[in-house]
Design an enzyme around this catalytic site. Structure first.
Site, short mmCIF file in Angstrom:
data_model
loop_
_atom_site.label_atom_id
_atom_site.label_comp_id
_atom_site.label_asym_id
_atom_site.label_seq_id
_atom_site.Cartn_x
_atom_site.Cartn_y
_atom_site.Cartn_z
N LYS A 14 3.23 -1.48 1.56
CA LYS A 14 2.35 -1.92 2.66
C LYS A 14 3.10 -2.84 3.62
O LYS A 14 3.08 -2.65 4.83
CB LYS A 14 1.11 -2.65 2.11
CG LYS A 14 0.27 -1.80 1.18
CD LYS A 14 -0.96 -2.53 0.67
CE LYS A 14 -0.68 -3.74 -0.21
NZ LYS A 14 -0.02 -3.41 -1.50
N ARG A 89 -9.48 -6.30 -0.48
CA ARG A 89 -9.12 -5.85 -1.82
C ARG A 89 -10.33 -5.74 -2.74
O ARG A 89 -10.16 -5.41 -3.91
CB ARG A 89 -8.15 -6.86 -2.44
CG ARG A 89 -6.67 -6.47 -2.31
CD ARG A 89 -5.89 -7.71 -2.67
NE ARG A 89 -4.67 -7.47 -3.37
CZ ARG A 89 -3.46 -7.62 -2.81
NH1 ARG A 89 -3.34 -7.91 -1.54
NH2 ARG A 89 -2.38 -7.48 -3.53
N ARG A 123 12.26 -6.05 -5.90
CA ARG A 123 11.98 -6.53 -4.53
C ARG A 123 12.58 -7.91 -4.27
O ARG A 123 12.56 -8.79 -5.12
CB ARG A 123 10.46 -6.62 -4.34
CG ARG A 123 10.05 -7.37 -3.07
CD ARG A 123 8.63 -7.10 -2.65
NE ARG A 123 7.63 -7.53 -3.59
CZ ARG A 123 6.33 -7.25 -3.46
NH1 ARG A 123 5.89 -6.54 -2.43
NH2 ARG A 123 5.47 -7.69 -4.36
#
Ligand code: ADP
Ligand code: ADP
Ligand code: ZN
Length: 210
Positions: A14, A89, A123
């Site tokens: 995202k 969410r 990440r």
């Protein structure tokens, strides 16, 4: 007015796609995760309240998130629309957003659970400009130096570890994925295969936004 929701599990891409879509559309990126991390760093009341949930890989209570968004949409750059990354969410968050602004597109980036742990655990990002990289899938061209700004320190997030990722995936399946039906019933839901090259995904998202 275009308001986009980028939807998908943790690690779906995202944030990576949001940066690119912002460059193409000019819509400001609103990441509740980034806003919460900034609040934690500053030690604001919101940050203090949110930290325990974030560390545990649980969703932060809706009231905290909705208050953040209510403040954000008042800013002048929100006049032509926003691109929400990681918000809403939960169904109550989506209901609150519907009362604040009209969502025109929901882009659901789909990545199988089996790929998520590797994505999250590899990440790292630039503490100065926020650019996101990956040890294997999207490394900086020179080790230790941000490709975008050349100066920021490259860091890993405290919650990007295997235990917390499993909690976050659980929260996604239990509390966030029911939102797909909620938006699908409103006819604004676009599914994008997120398990491909970053550039191909960007192209498909831009097509869906036309
Ligand atoms: P999210 O914002 O959905 O949590 P990110 O954009 O931060 O996801 O991406 C998670 C990690 O996966 C990052 O390290 C990023 O570089 C990497 N990544 C993003 N898109 C892809 C892709 N299409 N293929 C492989 N790795 C990707
Ligand atoms: P990722 O896409 O990798 O899951 P985010 O940066 O979007 O990460 O979110 C990090 C953490 O911040 C989440 O695990 C959760 O605790 C909290 N958070 C972010 N956005 C929301 C939201 N809309 N509702 C509830 N909690 C949120
Ligand atoms: Zn940078």
């Amino acid at each position: 007015m275009t308001s986009i929701v980028l939807f998908g599990p943790p690690g779906a891409g995202k944030g990576t796609q949001a940066t690119r879509i912002t460059q193409s559309t000019g819509l400001p990126q609103v990441s509740t995760g980034d806003m919460l991390r900034a609040a934690v760093k500053k030690g604001t009341p919101t940050g203090i309240a949110a930290k325990q949930f974030m560390d545990a890989g649980q969703l932060v209570p809706d009231s905290i998130i909705i208050d953040l968004i209510k403040e954000r949409v008042k800013e002048p750059d929100a006049a032509n629309g926003l691109m929400f990354d990681g918000f809403p969410r939960t169904v109550p968050q989506a209901e609150a957003l519907a009362n604040i602004t009209e969502v025109t597109h929901v882009i659901a980036i789909e990545v199988p659970d089996s790929k998520i742990v590797e994505r999250i655990c590899g990440r790292y990002s630039c503490s100065s400009c926020g650019a996101v990289f990956h040890d294997k899938f999207n490394p900086t061209s020179t080790k230790g130096i941000c490709d975008e700004c050349g100066s920021g320190e490259l860091k890993r997030r405290a919650d990007d570890n295997e235990t917390t990722v499993k909690q976050r995936l659980n929260a996604y399946h239990q509390q966030t994925s029911p939102l797909a039906d909620w938006y699908e019933n409103r006819g604004i839901f676009h599914r994008i295969d997120g398990d491909r090259e970053i550039d191909n995904i960007t192209q498909d998202i831009l097509l869906a936004l036309k």
